[in-house]
Design a protein around this motif. Structure first.
Motif, PDB file in Angstrom:
ATOM      1  N   TYR A 200       6.973  31.789 -13.397  1.00 38.12           N
ATOM      2  CA  TYR A 200       5.648  31.232 -13.683  1.00 38.12           C
ATOM      3  C   TYR A 200       5.786  29.915 -14.443  1.00 38.12           C
ATOM      4  O   TYR A 200       5.114  28.930 -14.131  1.00 38.12           O
ATOM      5  CB  TYR A 200       4.821  32.222 -14.492  1.00 38.12           C
TER       6      TYR A 200
ATOM      7  N   THR B  66       4.566  26.233 -13.003  1.00 46.30           N
ATOM      8  CA  THR B  66       3.606  25.371 -13.707  1.00 46.30           C
ATOM      9  C   THR B  66       4.262  24.048 -14.107  1.00 46.30           C
ATOM     10  O   THR B  66       3.596  23.010 -14.103  1.00 46.30           O
ATOM     11  CB  THR B  66       3.047  26.071 -14.952  1.00 46.30           C
TER      12      THR B  66
ATOM     13  N   ASP C 288       3.976  36.778 -12.991  1.00 41.85           N
ATOM     14  CA  ASP C 288       3.594  37.261 -14.311  1.00 41.85           C
ATOM     15  C   ASP C 288       3.634  36.083 -15.278  1.00 41.85           C
ATOM     16  O   ASP C 288       4.548  35.261 -15.232  1.00 41.85           O
ATOM     17  CB  ASP C 288       4.564  38.360 -14.765  1.00 41.85           C
ATOM     18  N   LYS C 289       2.657  35.972 -16.162  1.00 35.77           N
ATOM     19  CA  LYS C 289       2.549  34.799 -17.018  1.00 35.77           C
ATOM     20  C   LYS C 289       3.687  34.656 -18.019  1.00 35.77           C
ATOM     21  O   LYS C 289       3.916  33.584 -18.540  1.00 35.77           O
ATOM     22  CB  LYS C 289       1.215  34.804 -17.757  1.00 35.77           C
TER      23      LYS C 289
ATOM     24  N   SER D 182       0.198  28.806  -5.543  1.00 33.28           N
ATOM     25  CA  SER D 182      -0.516  29.258  -6.720  1.00 33.28           C
ATOM     26  C   SER D 182       0.463  29.947  -7.657  1.00 33.28           C
ATOM     27  O   SER D 182       1.237  30.815  -7.243  1.00 33.28           O
ATOM     28  CB  SER D 182      -1.620  30.221  -6.312  1.00 33.28           C
ATOM     29  N   CYS D 183       0.423  29.572  -8.901  1.00 30.66           N
ATOM     30  CA  CYS D 183       1.323  30.166  -9.884  1.00 30.66           C
ATOM     31  C   CYS D 183       0.792  31.505 -10.388  1.00 30.66           C
ATOM     32  O   CYS D 183       1.474  32.198 -11.134  1.00 30.66           O
ATOM     33  CB  CYS D 183       1.521  29.216 -11.054  1.00 30.66           C
ATOM     34  N   ASN D 184      -0.410  31.879  -9.984  1.00 29.82           N
ATOM     35  CA  ASN D 184      -1.006  33.129 -10.455  1.00 29.82           C
ATOM     36  C   ASN D 184      -0.335  34.357  -9.861  1.00 29.82           C
ATOM     37  O   ASN D 184      -0.570  35.465 -10.337  1.00 29.82           O
ATOM     38  CB  ASN D 184      -2.497  33.159 -10.129  1.00 29.82           C
ATOM     39  N   GLN D 185       0.473  34.165  -8.839  1.00 29.59           N
ATOM     40  CA  GLN D 185       1.144  35.304  -8.237  1.00 29.59           C
ATOM     41  C   GLN D 185       2.277  35.835  -9.106  1.00 29.59           C
ATOM     42  O   GLN D 185       2.746  36.935  -8.907  1.00 29.59           O
ATOM     43  CB  GLN D 185       1.677  34.934  -6.860  1.00 29.59           C
TER      44      GLN D 185
END
Length: 88
Positions: free
Chosen positions: A36, A40, A30-31, A25-28
């Motif tokens: 990140y 993605t 920071d955007k 999961s890329c949500n771990q």
């Protein structure tokens, strides 16, 4: 004997968990971080490749492929229409 059996069990367990690993999961991250973006980009690259190959398989099965090759091989629109009329 017990050590060999234990080692084999541990080895099989180690391999099987990596085979059934879930997608990261890329949500771990920071955007706004580079990790990140890298994560993605990798996910997008794999999903795009799968969709592209599926689309190519569908195109090969359809009659649109012949029309597309005639269109690409023609120099202009008039020549393309003439090729279509000659086939029918």
């Amino acid at each position: 004997m017990k050590k060999k059996l234990l080692f084999k069990f541990f080895f099989i367990l180690l391999i099987s968990t990596s085979l059934f690993a879930n997608e990261t999961s890329c949500n771990q991250f920071d955007k706004l971080s580079a990790k990140y973006i890298e994560c993605t980009a990798k996910k997008l690259k794999t999903s795009t490749g799968e969709k592209l190959s599926a689309g190519k398989k569908k195109l090969d099965k359809s009659s649109l492929k012949d029309t597309w090759t005639k269109f690409k091989s023609s120099k202009n629109g008039k020549e393309f229409i003439e090729k279509l009329k000659n086939d029918n």
